[in-house]
Motif scaffolding. Structure first.
Motif, short mmCIF file in Angstrom:
data_model
loop_
_atom_site.label_atom_id
_atom_site.label_comp_id
_atom_site.label_asym_id
_atom_site.label_seq_id
_atom_site.Cartn_x
_atom_site.Cartn_y
_atom_site.Cartn_z
N GLU A 23 55.21 38.73 22.29
CA GLU A 23 55.21 39.80 23.28
C GLU A 23 56.59 40.45 23.37
O GLU A 23 56.72 41.67 23.44
CB GLU A 23 54.80 39.24 24.63
CG GLU A 23 54.87 40.21 25.78
CD GLU A 23 54.53 39.55 27.09
OE1 GLU A 23 55.44 39.42 27.94
OE2 GLU A 23 53.37 39.15 27.27
N ASP B 146 47.60 42.33 23.51
CA ASP B 146 48.21 41.00 23.60
C ASP B 146 47.39 39.96 22.84
O ASP B 146 46.31 40.24 22.31
CB ASP B 146 48.43 40.60 25.06
CG ASP B 146 47.18 40.04 25.75
OD1 ASP B 146 46.06 40.28 25.25
OD2 ASP B 146 47.33 39.39 26.80
N LEU C 85 54.95 42.92 32.57
CA LEU C 85 54.12 41.96 31.84
C LEU C 85 54.27 40.56 32.42
O LEU C 85 53.29 39.82 32.56
CB LEU C 85 54.50 41.98 30.36
CG LEU C 85 53.78 43.05 29.52
CD1 LEU C 85 54.49 43.26 28.19
CD2 LEU C 85 52.32 42.67 29.29
N TYR D 200 52.21 40.43 35.60
CA TYR D 200 50.77 40.34 35.37
C TYR D 200 50.37 38.93 34.93
O TYR D 200 49.41 38.35 35.45
CB TYR D 200 50.32 41.36 34.32
CG TYR D 200 50.72 42.79 34.59
CD1 TYR D 200 50.99 43.25 35.88
CD2 TYR D 200 50.86 43.70 33.54
CE1 TYR D 200 51.36 44.56 36.12
CE2 TYR D 200 51.23 45.03 33.77
CZ TYR D 200 51.48 45.44 35.05
OH TYR D 200 51.87 46.74 35.28
N ARG D 201 51.10 38.40 33.99
CA ARG D 201 50.76 37.07 33.48
C ARG D 201 50.90 36.01 34.57
O ARG D 201 50.05 35.13 34.73
CB ARG D 201 51.65 36.71 32.30
CG ARG D 201 51.42 37.59 31.09
CD ARG D 201 52.06 37.01 29.84
NE ARG D 201 51.90 37.95 28.74
CZ ARG D 201 50.78 38.19 28.11
NH1 ARG D 201 49.68 37.55 28.49
NH2 ARG D 201 50.71 39.06 27.12
N ILE E 118 45.39 41.51 28.23
CA ILE E 118 46.19 42.67 28.62
C ILE E 118 46.35 43.59 27.42
O ILE E 118 46.71 43.15 26.32
CB ILE E 118 47.59 42.25 29.13
CG1 ILE E 118 47.47 41.28 30.31
CG2 ILE E 118 48.41 43.49 29.55
CD1 ILE E 118 48.80 40.69 30.75
N ILE F 125 51.53 51.22 26.12
CA ILE F 125 52.86 50.69 26.43
C ILE F 125 53.92 51.78 26.39
O ILE F 125 54.93 51.70 27.09
CB ILE F 125 53.21 49.51 25.48
CG1 ILE F 125 54.39 48.70 26.04
CG2 ILE F 125 53.46 50.00 24.05
CD1 ILE F 125 54.60 47.38 25.32
N LEU G 128 49.58 49.68 31.44
CA LEU G 128 48.81 48.60 30.83
C LEU G 128 47.64 48.21 31.74
O LEU G 128 47.65 48.49 32.94
CB LEU G 128 49.69 47.38 30.57
CG LEU G 128 50.80 47.56 29.54
CD1 LEU G 128 51.55 46.24 29.35
CD2 LEU G 128 50.27 48.07 28.21
#
Length: 511
Positions: A261, A285, A400, A403-404, A416, A420, A425
């Motif tokens: 990532e 992803d 990111l 979100y994770r 996801i 970008i 996203l």
């Protein structure tokens, strides 16, 4: 040149019969849900007008109307709640282009428009990645897609539109002709209601974000056309529009495999700042990629990435100097330690380009299929639970992680992907139970708060629809006063709540 007027005069439709309303269960059932898989859709019937006059006849006679296009809404906006469904699919005409514009019906699929224009060496840039969407739906949601990075959103490409109001009056709007008065008002001379005053919202739309589909547009000296663009069918039915178009560019499409990532985020930033004519960069992803079968990779000509890997789908345009552009691309990839050769579709290789785009589109299709399967097998209350967030591009790495973390702290499965290059996203829950859906919504609420702290917005390109969570996000963005200003616009143009009741904000209670 004289100042634009703040007054618009609607016209009466030509006398025409109302098209037959379909009550056949096999037809009606196909209109009871959209891509959001929201359960509980019901409809009075479905009608298929073929002209603006027929649209006006339907609207004037109906009590509750839900305009729908391709039913590709991801917010429940095309799921009826007892409405008469007005399908735009027969509004399918395309006129020959004139002076880099084209007049099209609201029911024209983007795929058909693209083919029509490509045969004439022309291009309509702001289309979303799903090319099955209808033109009218993309205008109603101010849709955006991958190429927003270079070309902007739908609003910037709409020159004119024909809109049917709640009393059956028809407005022919051309950009620049009708703007709000100094007092922030429009006056519209309608056929059935006489002169109507429409107040303009005064909240501030975040101008630093490249895309936003969150309620009614607001701006100083607001153009009346822009009030309807992005209104999600709540103020009127868009029957046709005149779109700006441009010359079709020479385009290379690259599918780049990244080891992690972090490498994907760094490479995206490097490409965006490289001086190349980058039109779009799409991110996928590792979990997204695991959802795809081996045949998807075979068709795209790439090996399945490693368990930690990510893919970038990059569009680079060039009018001249293709060799120079490819050399510059190679230099950026080497500098960012990309060790696997990308799959490249050169400008004359539409077949390979199509296969690369198919790989990207297979991801949301796989997620939607998984949601639908869980709804059928596990619990009918399961529905699509996903974010449509945008942050400044410089905050992409932080976003990111946000979100994770929100998903993983709750033990949730997720994927996801998205645009970008714009900072937009889509974190998507992969639900295994009804409890997962509620926990997923809680995760999205956490994400939305974090996105706003990053000077982003929690509703970027898919609109608000009838999704209660996104309606909350809209309120978080503009506050109670902002939503009340939207309601005031709605009351002025649709006092009986005829159009798309419950879309954008809960329907007003009836006495």
């Amino acid at each position: 040149m004289s100042r634009p007027q703040h007054r618009a005069i609607a016209r009466a439709p030509r006398p025409t019969a109302i098209p037959p309303i379909e009550h056949d269960p096999d037809i009606v059932i196909s209109f009871l849900s959209d891509a959001a898989h929201v359960p509980g859709g019901t409809a009075e019937g479905v009608v298929f007008p073929a002209t603006a006059d027929e649209v006006a006849a339907v609207v004037a006679a109906a009590t509750h109307v839900l305009p729908v296009g391709a039913q590709s809404s991801l917010t429940g906006g095309a799921t009826p709640r007892g409405d008469l469904v007005l399908s735009t699919r027969r509004l399918s005409h395309i006129a020959e282009p004139v002076e880099r514009t084209v007049r099209v019906g609201a029911g024209v699929p983007l795929s058909e428009l693209h083919r029509f224009l490509a045969a004439r060496g022309l291009y309509y840039p702001p289309a979303p990645t799903f090319d099955g969407a209808f033109v009218g739906g993309t205008i109603a949601t101010n849709a955006a897609g991958a190429a927003t990075f270079k070309y902007g959103v739908t609003r910037q490409w709409v020159n004119a539109a024909t809109v049917v109001l709640a009393d059956g009056s028809i407005l022919d709007l051309t950009r620049g002709e009708v703007r709000a008065s100094d007092e922030g008002l429009f006056e519209i001379e309608t056929i059935g209601r006489g002169r109507v005053q429409v107040p303009t919202p005064t909240y501030e739309v975040p101008a630093h974000l490249p895309k936003l589909s969150a309620g009614y547009f607001a701006a100083r000296d607001l153009d009346l056309l822009d009030l309807f663009i992005g209104s999600e069918g709540t103020l009127g039915v868009i029957a046709e529009a005149t779109l700006r178009i441009t010359r079709r560019p020479l385009r290379c499409v690259l599918l780049v495999a990244c080891e992690s990532e972090g490498q994907a985020v760094a490479l995206s930033a490097a490409l965006a700042g490289s001086g190349l004519e980058v039109a779009a960069i799409e991110y996928m992803d590792a979990r997204s990629l695991q959802l795809l079968g081996e045949d998807a990779y075979t068709r795209a000509g790439i090996a399945r990435p490693s368990s930690d890997g990510a893919l970038l789908l990059v569009q680079v345009e060039t009018e001249t100097g293709l060799d120079r552009a490819l050399a510059s691309l190679d230099a950026v990839l080497r500098k960012n330690r990309v060790t696997t050769d990308p799959v490249i579709a050169l400008p004359d290789d539409e077949r390979t380009a199509s296969r690369l785009f198919e790989l990207r589109e297979a991801i949301p299709a796989a997620v939607n299929a998984r949601v639908g399967d869980a709804q059928a097998r596990v619990h009918p209350g399961i529905q699509k639970t996903a974010g449509d967030f945008i942050v400044p591009v410089a905050s992409m790495g932080h976003a990111l992680a946000l979100y994770r973390g929100a998903f993983e702290r709750r033990g949730l499965d997720y994927a996801i992907w998205g645009h970008i290059s714009d900072g937009n996203l889509h974190p998507n829950l992969l639900p295994r139970s009804l409890e997962d859906v509620e926990n997923g919504r809680d995760a999205l609420r956490e994400m939305a708060r974090g996105v706003i702290e990053l000077r982003g917005a929690p509703v970027a390109e898919h609109g608000v629809g009838r999704n209660p969570l996104k309606q909350k996000f809209l309120r978080d963005l503009y506050g109670d006063e902002g939503v009340e200003q939207m309601r005031a616009v709605k009351r002025a143009l649709d006092p009986e709540g005829k159009f798309a009741a419950g879309v954008l904000f809960p329907a007003a209670p009836t006495s």
